[in-house]
Scaffold this motif. Structure first.
Motif, PDB file in Angstrom:
ATOM      1  N   SER A  31      23.845  76.294  29.929  1.00  0.00           N
ATOM      2  CA  SER A  31      23.963  77.381  30.901  1.00  0.00           C
ATOM      3  C   SER A  31      25.228  77.124  31.714  1.00  0.00           C
ATOM      4  N   THR A  32      26.223  77.991  31.541  1.00  0.00           N
ATOM      5  CA  THR A  32      27.467  77.782  32.298  1.00  0.00           C
ATOM      6  C   THR A  32      27.206  77.925  33.803  1.00  0.00           C
ATOM      7  N   GLY A  33      26.290  78.817  34.172  1.00  0.00           N
ATOM      8  CA  GLY A  33      25.945  79.007  35.590  1.00  0.00           C
ATOM      9  C   GLY A  33      25.385  77.716  36.182  1.00  0.00           C
ATOM     10  N   GLU A  34      24.487  77.078  35.416  1.00  0.00           N
ATOM     11  CA  GLU A  34      23.860  75.839  35.851  1.00  0.00           C
ATOM     12  C   GLU A  34      24.920  74.729  35.972  1.00  0.00           C
ATOM     13  N   LEU A  35      25.810  74.660  34.985  1.00  0.00           N
ATOM     14  CA  LEU A  35      26.875  73.653  35.017  1.00  0.00           C
ATOM     15  C   LEU A  35      27.769  73.850  36.238  1.00  0.00           C
ATOM     16  N   LEU A  36      28.066  75.112  36.526  1.00  0.00           N
ATOM     17  CA  LEU A  36      28.917  75.409  37.684  1.00  0.00           C
ATOM     18  C   LEU A  36      28.204  75.049  38.990  1.00  0.00           C
ATOM     19  N   ARG A  37      26.906  75.359  39.056  1.00  0.00           N
ATOM     20  CA  ARG A  37      26.154  75.021  40.288  1.00  0.00           C
ATOM     21  C   ARG A  37      26.124  73.504  40.505  1.00  0.00           C
ATOM     22  N   LYS A  38      26.041  72.742  39.396  1.00  0.00           N
ATOM     23  CA  LYS A  38      26.062  71.268  39.515  1.00  0.00           C
ATOM     24  C   LYS A  38      27.411  70.799  40.052  1.00  0.00           C
ATOM     25  N   GLY A  57      29.695  86.654  43.860  1.00  0.00           N
ATOM     26  CA  GLY A  57      29.194  87.394  42.690  1.00  0.00           C
ATOM     27  C   GLY A  57      30.278  87.784  41.713  1.00  0.00           C
ATOM     28  N   ARG A  58      31.440  87.112  41.817  1.00  0.00           N
ATOM     29  CA  ARG A  58      32.507  87.406  40.847  1.00  0.00           C
ATOM     30  C   ARG A  58      32.426  86.411  39.686  1.00  0.00           C
ATOM     31  N   LEU A  59      33.240  86.634  38.661  1.00  0.00           N
ATOM     32  CA  LEU A  59      33.235  85.719  37.522  1.00  0.00           C
ATOM     33  C   LEU A  59      34.317  84.658  37.688  1.00  0.00           C
ATOM     34  N   VAL A  60      33.974  83.448  37.252  1.00  0.00           N
ATOM     35  CA  VAL A  60      34.942  82.356  37.226  1.00  0.00           C
ATOM     36  C   VAL A  60      35.928  82.653  36.080  1.00  0.00           C
ATOM     37  N   ASP A  61      37.192  82.226  36.237  1.00  0.00           N
ATOM     38  CA  ASP A  61      38.192  82.591  35.215  1.00  0.00           C
ATOM     39  C   ASP A  61      37.894  81.929  33.862  1.00  0.00           C
ATOM     40  N   ASP A  86      23.618  80.255  27.272  1.00  0.00           N
ATOM     41  CA  ASP A  86      22.989  81.105  28.292  1.00  0.00           C
ATOM     42  C   ASP A  86      24.039  81.419  29.372  1.00  0.00           C
ATOM     43  N   GLY A  87      24.421  82.686  29.443  1.00  0.00           N
ATOM     44  CA  GLY A  87      25.435  83.066  30.439  1.00  0.00           C
ATOM     45  C   GLY A  87      26.856  82.856  29.948  1.00  0.00           C
ATOM     46  N   TYR A  88      26.988  82.581  28.678  1.00  0.00           N
ATOM     47  CA  TYR A  88      28.297  82.407  28.039  1.00  0.00           C
ATOM     48  C   TYR A  88      28.194  82.917  26.610  1.00  0.00           C
ATOM     49  N   PRO A  89      29.123  83.677  26.096  1.00  0.00           N
ATOM     50  CA  PRO A  89      30.305  84.211  26.763  1.00  0.00           C
ATOM     51  C   PRO A  89      29.976  85.392  27.664  1.00  0.00           C
ATOM     52  N   ARG A  90      30.835  85.625  28.643  1.00  0.00           N
ATOM     53  CA  ARG A  90      30.618  86.710  29.595  1.00  0.00           C
ATOM     54  C   ARG A  90      31.779  87.700  29.596  1.00  0.00           C
ATOM     55  N   THR A  91      32.816  87.402  28.811  1.00  0.00           N
ATOM     56  CA  THR A  91      33.966  88.315  28.706  1.00  0.00           C
ATOM     57  C   THR A  91      34.431  88.303  27.248  1.00  0.00           C
ATOM     58  N   PRO A  93      37.556  87.736  26.110  1.00  0.00           N
ATOM     59  CA  PRO A  93      38.327  86.515  25.809  1.00  0.00           C
ATOM     60  C   PRO A  93      37.444  85.280  25.612  1.00  0.00           C
ATOM     61  N   GLN A  94      36.343  85.192  26.359  1.00  0.00           N
ATOM     62  CA  GLN A  94      35.429  84.048  26.162  1.00  0.00           C
ATOM     63  C   GLN A  94      34.783  84.114  24.776  1.00  0.00           C
ATOM     64  N   ALA A  95      34.416  85.314  24.343  1.00  0.00           N
ATOM     65  CA  ALA A  95      33.788  85.468  23.022  1.00  0.00           C
ATOM     66  C   ALA A  95      34.789  85.118  21.926  1.00  0.00           C
ATOM     67  N   GLU A 134      16.963  77.948  45.437  1.00  0.00           N
ATOM     68  CA  GLU A 134      17.886  78.290  46.529  1.00  0.00           C
ATOM     69  C   GLU A 134      19.253  78.647  45.974  1.00  0.00           C
ATOM     70  N   ARG A 135      19.356  79.773  45.297  1.00  0.00           N
ATOM     71  CA  ARG A 135      20.662  80.189  44.782  1.00  0.00           C
ATOM     72  C   ARG A 135      21.292  81.140  45.765  1.00  0.00           C
ATOM     73  N   LYS A 136      22.424  80.737  46.317  1.00  0.00           N
ATOM     74  CA  LYS A 136      23.082  81.565  47.335  1.00  0.00           C
ATOM     75  C   LYS A 136      23.387  82.964  46.824  1.00  0.00           C
TER      76      LYS A 136
HETATM   77  P1  AMP Z   1      24.254  82.540  35.986  1.00  0.00           P
HETATM   78  O1  AMP Z   1      23.514  81.315  36.379  1.00  0.00           O
HETATM   79  O2  AMP Z   1      24.468  82.638  34.494  1.00  0.00           O
HETATM   80  O3  AMP Z   1      23.669  83.787  36.577  1.00  0.00           O
HETATM   81  O4  AMP Z   1      25.725  82.403  36.609  1.00  0.00           O
HETATM   82  C1  AMP Z   1      25.929  82.352  38.011  1.00  0.00           C
HETATM   83  C2  AMP Z   1      27.375  82.620  38.331  1.00  0.00           C
HETATM   84  O5  AMP Z   1      28.216  81.629  37.738  1.00  0.00           O
HETATM   85  C3  AMP Z   1      27.925  83.949  37.813  1.00  0.00           C
HETATM   86  O6  AMP Z   1      27.638  85.032  38.672  1.00  0.00           O
HETATM   87  C4  AMP Z   1      29.423  83.639  37.747  1.00  0.00           C
HETATM   88  O7  AMP Z   1      30.004  83.671  39.026  1.00  0.00           O
HETATM   89  C5  AMP Z   1      29.432  82.196  37.268  1.00  0.00           C
HETATM   90  N1  AMP Z   1      29.446  82.107  35.785  1.00  0.00           N
HETATM   91  C6  AMP Z   1      28.464  81.604  34.991  1.00  0.00           C
HETATM   92  N2  AMP Z   1      28.810  81.676  33.707  1.00  0.00           N
HETATM   93  C7  AMP Z   1      30.038  82.231  33.674  1.00  0.00           C
HETATM   94  C8  AMP Z   1      30.934  82.581  32.619  1.00  0.00           C
HETATM   95  N3  AMP Z   1      30.618  82.373  31.344  1.00  0.00           N
HETATM   96  N4  AMP Z   1      32.113  83.165  32.972  1.00  0.00           N
HETATM   97  C9  AMP Z   1      32.453  83.381  34.251  1.00  0.00           C
HETATM   98  N5  AMP Z   1      31.654  83.082  35.288  1.00  0.00           N
HETATM   99  C10 AMP Z   1      30.456  82.506  35.012  1.00  0.00           C
END
Ligand code: AMP
Length: 192
Positions: A31-38, A57-61, A86-91, A93-95, A134-136
């Motif tokens: 889960s990219t979202g989970e990895l980012l939160r960590k 609520g924007r997307l990471v590049d 899970d949550g990847y790809p989201r664009t 270019p990511q795909a 507790e997800r902001k």
């Molecule tokens: P999620 O947990 O999948 O809902 O992701 C939470 C947040 O992390 C998203 O709203 C984006 O800001 C960021 N994020 C997660 N996955 C991606 C991704 N593949 N590309 C860009 N941003 C991402």
């Protein structure tokens, strides 16, 4: 090696279903979202860079996501039968990047499973999750709306991208967790 993508708008249940699928089919859940939160939690350089973006609520590049993904995929190869993304790809270019990564390994995306969900159910599910985790980015209506806008604008075009490849499957994500899981397993068992 299987590469399943679980696809859908925020609140569709991608995370919940991914955990169940990972367990049942011996897949590594990414889960990219989970990895980012960590990264945010550990206050790493990357975490500091993406904190405000995620909380708005924007997307990471795409480039940052690619770096993150390469790191975790090379770390987690032991003993699994594949991945659930899970949550990847989201664009787009990511795909495209994912296709290139897999092609280099002689692999391809096995299936994209899309959880179709009504907009009002999205808000209900996220409200429920906000009480438990507790997800902001789940706490504020404007942020949730922003995530939905981003989904329509940047992520939804992936539907036709994957439909063209004949690997796109839809399930009704409005159902209960168990019913949803059963529908997804039926698809996976058929295409295995
Ligand atoms: P999620 O947990 O999948 O809902 O992701 C939470 C947040 O992390 C998203 O709203 C984006 O800001 C960021 N994020 C997660 N996955 C991606 C991704 N593949 N590309 C860009 N941003 C991402």
């Amino acid at each position: 090696m299987k590469y399943y993508i679980i696809f859908g708008p925020p609140g569709a249940g991608k995370g919940t279903q991914s955990v169940l699928l990972a367990e049942k089919y011996s897949l590594t859940h990414i889960s990219t979202g989970e990895l980012l939160r960590k990264e945010i939690e550990s206050k790493s350089e990357l975490g500091l860079k993406v904190k405000a973006i995620i909380e708005n609520g924007r997307l990471v590049d795409d480039e940052t996501i690619l770096v993150l993904l390469n790191k975790v995929v090379s770390e987690s190869l032991n003993g699994n039968k594949g991945y659930i993304l899970d949550g990847y790809p989201r664009t787009i270019p990511q795909a495209e990047a994912l296709d290139r990564i897999l092609e280099a390994k002689g692999q391809k995306v096995s299936a994209v499973i899309s959880l179709e969900i009504d907009e009002e159910v999205i808000f209900q599910r996220i409200a429920l999750r906000a009480q438990m985790e507790e997800r902001k980015d789940d706490m504020d209506r404007a942020t949730i709306e922003n995530r939905i806008v981003q989904y329509h604008k940047k992520t939804e075009p992936l539907i036709s991208y994957y439909k063209e490849s004949g690997r796109y499957f839809q399930v009704d994500g409005n159902k209960s967790i168990d019913d949803n899981f059963k529908d997804i397993c039926d698809i996976i068992d058929k295409i295995k």
